[in-house]
Design a protein around this motif. Structure first.
Motif: not given
Length: 131
Positions: A1-30
């Motif tokens: 995460m970079h500094d620019e990925d989380a910002t706060f706007d005090p005028a609107t009292n809003t946090y804006t957060i940019i997250l990485p796109a969802a990805q598969l992390t693993s697959c498994r069959l027992d």
């Protein structure tokens, strides 16, 4: 995460957060131990059949999950959970966006090797044993 990925706007009292796109992390069959075997006049290598079925199932589950929208659902759930958590913690509004990932990264556990000695013929939808 970079500094620019989380910002706060005090005028609107809003946090804006940019997250990485969802990805598969693993697959498994027992491992499934097969006890009931069908009766046939042909010689069947049941372990080879299990390996082929394991490969086909894992690849099929992976493709069904992606095509069925599991990554979109994961992002929607992350948005709900994180927004609720941050809003409850700070009292501020929260906007969560996901970065656009141009390529889907598939982990190695979701890319099984074709069982040794076999090839899949997509045109005929059959497995062919290499000799």
């Amino acid at each position: 995460m970079h500094d620019e990925d989380a910002t706060f706007d005090p005028a609107t009292n809003t946090y804006t957060i940019i997250l990485p796109a969802a990805q598969l992390t693993s697959c498994r069959l027992d491992y499934i131990r097969q006890y009931d075997r069908s009766t046939t006049l042909c010689s069947v290598d049941w372990d080879e059949a299990r390996l082929l079925a394991n490969y086909a199932a894992l690849v099929g589950f992976r493709e069904d999950a992606i095509e069925g929208g599991i990554l979109t659902a994961a992002e929607q759930q992350a948005r709900v959970v994180l927004s609720s958590f941050i809003e409850g913690l700070t009292g501020a509004s929260v906007v969560i966006n996901f970065s656009q990932n141009s390529t889907l990264s598939i982990p190695s556990s979701c890319q099984p090797d074709i069982p040794v000695g076999w090839n899949y013929n997509e045109a005929e939808n059959t497995w062919i044993r290499q000799d």
